[in-house]
Design an enzyme around this catalytic site. Structure first.
Site, PDB file in Angstrom:
ATOM      1  CG  ASP A 223      19.959 -22.289 -32.291  1.00 18.76           C
ATOM      2  OD1 ASP A 223      20.412 -23.226 -32.966  1.00 18.76           O
ATOM      3  OD2 ASP A 223      19.130 -21.476 -32.722  1.00 18.76           O
TER       4      ASP A 223
ATOM      5  CG  ASP B 126      23.490 -23.081 -36.760  1.00 13.70           C
ATOM      6  OD1 ASP B 126      22.430 -22.669 -37.262  1.00 13.70           O
ATOM      7  OD2 ASP B 126      24.619 -22.684 -37.106  1.00 13.70           O
TER       8      ASP B 126
ATOM      9  CD  GLU C 229      20.296 -24.401 -39.956  1.00 10.17           C
ATOM     10  OE1 GLU C 229      19.799 -23.464 -40.603  1.00 10.17           O
ATOM     11  OE2 GLU C 229      21.315 -24.290 -39.249  1.00 10.17           O
TER      12      GLU C 229
ATOM     13  CG  HIS D 152      16.434 -17.645 -37.123  1.00 12.22           C
ATOM     14  ND1 HIS D 152      16.037 -18.966 -37.003  1.00 12.22           N
ATOM     15  CD2 HIS D 152      17.763 -17.679 -37.329  1.00 12.22           C
ATOM     16  CE1 HIS D 152      17.093 -19.747 -37.125  1.00 12.22           C
ATOM     17  NE2 HIS D 152      18.151 -18.996 -37.315  1.00 12.22           N
ATOM     18  CG  ASP D 153      18.487 -18.248 -40.843  1.00 14.15           C
ATOM     19  OD1 ASP D 153      18.897 -17.141 -40.447  1.00 14.15           O
ATOM     20  OD2 ASP D 153      19.030 -19.321 -40.521  1.00 14.15           O
TER      21      ASP D 153
END
Length: 570
Positions: free
Chosen positions: A99, A196, A249, A323-324
């Site tokens: 990330d 991200d 993302e 994860h979100d």
């Protein structure tokens, strides 16, 4: 003609390191914990592992507030551990994806500390304005997006938590710093990078409030200059590698923008994450609402994005879990009555789609949302903020907890369930976040079931011989993705796009056509087969191998895949 992408066959497995496995008994997952379970990852047949941030961080946003981009958080281990993990995965031909959190850093990062200390060079690394020049933008975590910059009387922008100041990408020095960070990790053997909220870096030089009727997110999202920045970053770093894998993302984006980001000749990104399909249980597109899942909404969004990206030769990254997000099995399936059917159908929906599939840890064994008792059980900053905001809006506590419990990011961050012990085999110590249902869902049990059914010869009556348990079914899906070119490279054609219950699409490539049909409901549904599929062979299914008549019945949460009898004719 559609571009044949060299990475199109790959499947990515996402690991949230803090929750995967704890090797030293401190209750927090770490790199050695991942090393200890490389055999499980390799057994899935995946091609890359994406790990969420492993850098030093105050932990205000679970690692997405980075304090040092080129070091390992001591809670995660050492750089030597990381190098050992890269080597262990590479021994199984599995790449590592990291990330890169480049829209913002932590307020504990050296850059921000030096800016606060008065160094003009580092003040230009951030977006700092006089009070009269700030906007009324709201932070994505709630509250104002501006906070006082020390005692200077000025303010700094943070689109997320106040501890996450936004970086100023208009400063060439910031862009070079980011390229240097990517190159540091390339030198460590990292081949993949997930950027991200990368479409937020192109903010205007003069920031403005949104005109009436305009979403304020449009004022700082998908700026045209983002494309210049990404091309520059690629040219200076990952674009120098033939074997790179990059995903951006994208927050509040569009099909048109994602086409631009992923155009094969543009030199920006390999693929993009978008989130509109995960709003199928939102009310008025708002997350913190008491909505129920609408299958038709998910179906229509999936068709729109797939057709749009396919027509323009863009490339998506498909997922239902990360994860979100709450666990997809709890959101879109029925884990109580149809645990295998729901989990396997949702897996097929992702892995057999056009684009790169991402499988989130625990998805392969059918993990569900944990059963937490109250907000005190949650750690996530966004969830606690939402709880306070919803109460302040006058909602009663039961309603607020029902909403937050269903939508909290901690639903996916609960520890990986390796066995049925008190702490799920994740740790020998009370973990940072509790598991709740490891007695019924865990890797050890999944392996035992897989072995028992294999001994008994329980497999599907279809071309693949589909396993009748979740872990084996996921392994079969990954294998199919690797060996059937139609699923890696094929076009996407929506079938019965107006359906509110069955998500069906055709993949076609070099004379092969496959029809994938997913029943997203707990009721039996009918599917009318398109021309060329009547009499087709059942290639894969998680239920009864219904013959390919003109009208096919789909059982609750069934997925069935037919291989056409006529190639591309008809």
């Amino acid at each position: 003609m559609a571009t044949t992408r060299p990475f199109a066959h790959k499947v990515v497995y996402q690991v949230y390191p803090k929750s995967f496995a704890d090797s030293n008994g401190d209750g927090v997952g770490d790199l050695r914990g991942i090393i200890n379970h490389v055999d499980h990852i390799a057994s899935l047949g995946v091609d890359a592992v994406w790990m969420n941030p492993i850098y030093p961080s105050p932990g205000k946003d679970n690692g997405y507030d980075v304090a040092d981009y080129t070091a390992i958080d001591p809670a995660m281990g050492t750089m030597a551990d990381f190098e050992e993990l890269v080597a262990a995965l590479k021994a199984h031909n599995i790449d590592v994806m990291l990330d890169m959190v480049f829209n913002h850093c932590s307020d504990q990062h050296e850059w921000f500390r030096r800016a606060l200390a008065g160094e003009a060079k580092y003040q230009d690394y951030f977006i700092i304005r006089d009070k009269d020049d700030i906007t009324s933008w709201e932070s994505k975590f709630g509250g104002p997006a501006w906070s006082p910059f020390g005692d200077t009387g000025r303010y700094y922008l943070h689109l997320f938590d106040p501890s996450q100041p936004d970086l100023n990408w208009r400063n060439p020095a910031v862009r070079q710093e980011c390229a240097n960070i990517v190159n540091f990790w390339r030198s460590k053997g990292v081949a993949g990078f997930r950027f991200d909220v990368i479409n937020l870096i192109g903010k205007d030089e003069v920031l403005r409030d949104a005109p009436e009727g305009v979403d304020e997110r449009d004022m700082y999202t998908d700026g045209e200059i983002v494309h210049d920045y990404l091309r520059e970053l690629a040219a200076r770093s990952f674009g120098r590698d033939d074997n790179h894998l990059t995903v951006g993302e994208m927050s509040h984006t569009s099909i048109a923008h994602c086409l631009a980001y992923t155009g094969a000749e543009r030199g920006e990104l390999d693929m993009t994450f978008s989130f509109y399909h995960l709003k199928a249980d939102y009310v008025d597109d708002m997350k913190w609402t008491d909505g129920s899942f609408q299958p038709g909404k998910l179906i229509h969004i999936l068709h729109a994005w797939n057709e749009g990206l396919s027509a323009g030769d863009g490339w998506p990254a498909w997922f239902l879990n990360n994860h979100d997000q709450p666990r997809a099995l709890s959101r879109f399936g029925d884990p109580e009555n149809y645990p295998f059917e729901s989990a396997s159908m949702l897996g097929a929906l992702v892995v057999l789609n056009r684009g790169t599939p991402y499988v989130y840890m625990g998805e392969e064994i059918g993990m569900t949302n944990p059963d937490y008792a109250g907000v005190a059980d949650l750690v996530d900053v966004e969830s606690h903020n939402a709880y306070r905001i919803l109460l302040s809006q006058g909602l009663d506590e039961d309603t607020v907890w029902r909403i937050v419990k269903a939508k909290s990011r901690d639903n996916s961050r609960s520890p990986m369930q390796w066995d049925d012990s008190e702490f799920a085999g994740f740790s020998t110590h009370y973990p940072w976040l509790l598991p709740t249902n490891q007695d019924s869902i865990n890797v050890q049990a999944a392996r035992a079931l897989q072995e028992r059914l294999a001994r008994e010869g329980v497999r599907g009556q279809d071309e693949v011989g589909s396993p009748r348990e979740v872990l084996g079914f996921y392994r079969a899906l990954v294998d199919i993705r690797h060996r059937e070119e139609v699923f890696a490279h094929g076009d996407y054609v929506a079938h019965q796009p107006d359906s509110d219950s069955v998500y069906a699409f055709i993949r076609q490539h070099r004379g092969t056509r496959m029809l994938v049909a997913c029943n997203l409901t707990a009721e039996g549904q009918s599917l009318r087969l398109p021309e060329g599929f009547v009499g087709a062979r059942v290639f894969l299914t998680n239920g009864a191998a219904h013959p390919a008549a003109g009208l096919v019945r789909l059982d609750p949460y069934q997925v069935i895949v037919y291989r056409a009898v006529d190639g591309l004719r008809g």
